[in-house]
Design an enzyme around this catalytic site. Structure first.
Site, short mmCIF file in Angstrom:
data_model
loop_
_atom_site.label_atom_id
_atom_site.label_comp_id
_atom_site.label_asym_id
_atom_site.label_seq_id
_atom_site.Cartn_x
_atom_site.Cartn_y
_atom_site.Cartn_z
N SER A 188 47.02 -58.09 -91.04
CA SER A 188 47.28 -59.33 -90.29
C SER A 188 47.87 -59.06 -88.91
O SER A 188 47.65 -59.84 -87.99
CB SER A 188 48.24 -60.23 -91.08
N ASP A 247 59.02 -63.24 -88.43
CA ASP A 247 59.32 -63.66 -89.81
C ASP A 247 59.72 -62.46 -90.65
O ASP A 247 59.52 -62.43 -91.86
CB ASP A 247 58.08 -64.35 -90.42
N HIS A 285 55.81 -59.98 -89.21
CA HIS A 285 54.84 -60.14 -88.12
C HIS A 285 55.54 -60.08 -86.76
O HIS A 285 56.75 -60.26 -86.66
CB HIS A 285 54.06 -61.45 -88.30
#
Lengths: 242, 242
Positions: A11, A189, A192
């Site tokens: 991600s 977070d 990320h």
């Protein structure tokens, strides 16, 4: 055809074209010189990456006339490092397997594209408090699914693989922790990248590619640049193309 | 191979992967569904674009197995609309020639890629005061090299070409001027897009592509999405690939 730079990862790579992202910044940096192609897969670990490697980088592209990509970043480990006894266990990959998988990925890429500069990036550090605030699954134990220590073990393994395979590596786990308040400054977070964290990855990749001879100044522009045209006879620039 | 969306145009396209840019936002929007490929050429008008068209979109790509691109934006006119008697005259293209050039570009693309949705974008409005503050060449007369009226004429011609060729068009010239204070809100230097202006272009392109059946929801993901995996048996998703 314009040469390519691939970004392969999880991600943190997939989201790299979001606002302030390191992938978009890289595309802008290599504007008119190279295409930056994102191949990021949210949630993936190296075990899953191996399952899709041949689809992500099909051999047919070798014969499309595009030539070997200039460079390729491999940025996995954040998911492999999920703890095996917490809610992210389904993403966990044991450290030894992570190493072997990473070696297999690099071997595949080297065989497919011998001229491509491969650049490993370690997983980023983890802000455990940030993870508690941002669980992506139910977390009744209220314990983080990742720890900074575990991420550090995978980062060290990634660095060892780079040495073993003779490719470059960015130790983003260590680099980010050099910044005071890195937990909130670099991470949005706990995992990320914040805008700041994205900038650090961007600058590190740019620096590393430059060391490998890949910078906008060293690459030809695809077509005549406005700055190099004769304003009294701009069409001359295009005659020279033929 | 993942399908492609091309962005073809001048600096407003070339800079679209800079911070807050509409190109990067589009790449992020179509994440895992399509590659957004930028083909922007700073300073170029349609006359120059025609000179490079076959190099930018070589016929060989037709045979690479990638298939026709999903969509392609054509965003020229801001440079064509430079006034013929001001310092940007070397970029000026007469209105009639602009129309003909745009028709030639669309014809070339339609012939090369019959299935590709072509989307014209008019030049943006011009803030003449902003241009006086930001000349890119010596400007002893202290007059803007572009005017909003002239840009409007090229915008109308672009809309007429879209109708004539049967392709979509975004009238960004009109759209931006609906925003109070558009001169500073949408433009950073009287010509190029501010963050706000980039957002408007992004939203208009997304809306127009959606009307043509192109949205992330309507396009298949390239590989298994985390959200669709069985967390008790994530590898199952990859078995189904074979």
């Amino acid at each position: 055809m314009r040469p390519r730079i691939y970004l392969f990862g999880d991600s943190i790579t997939e989201f790299s074209f979001a606002d302030g992202g390191w992938g978009a910044a890289l595309a802008n940096h290599f504007s008119r010189r190279a295409d930056v192609v994102v191949r990021g897969y949210s949630g993936y670990n190296t075990r899953w990456a191996l399952k899709v490697l041949e689809r992500v980088f099909p051999a047919s592209e070798e014969h499309s006339g595009a030539g070997d990509p200039l460079a390729l970043t491999v940025f996995f480990g954040a998911n492999d490092a999920c703890l095996p006894d917490r809610y992210g266990a389904f993403q966990h990959v044991p450290l030894d397997e992570y190493k072997q998988n990473l070696i297999s990925i690099v071997s595949f890429l080297k065989k497919q594209w011998p001229a491509t500069r491969i650049l490993l990036i370690t997983p980023p550090p983890i802000d455990e408090e940030g993870r508690l605030q941002n669980p992506y699954l139910e977390n009744p134990l209220n314990e983080p699914e990742r720890t900074n220590n575990a991420a550090g073990d995978y980062a060290k393994a990634c660095i060892a693989v780079a040495a073993e395979c003779g490719v470059s590596v960015i130790d983003i786990w260590t680099k980010m922790q050099q910044l005071p308040g890195w937990e909130k400054a670099c991470l949005s977070d706990g995992l990320h990248l914040s805008r700041n964290g994205n900038t650090i990855v961007f600058e590190e990749v740019v620096q590393k590619l430059k060391e490998e001879g890949l910078s906008p100044e060293m690459l030809p522009a695809d077509l005549p640049l406005l700055s190099e045209m004769d304003y009294n006879d701009p069409l001359k620039a295009f005659e020279e193309l033929r």
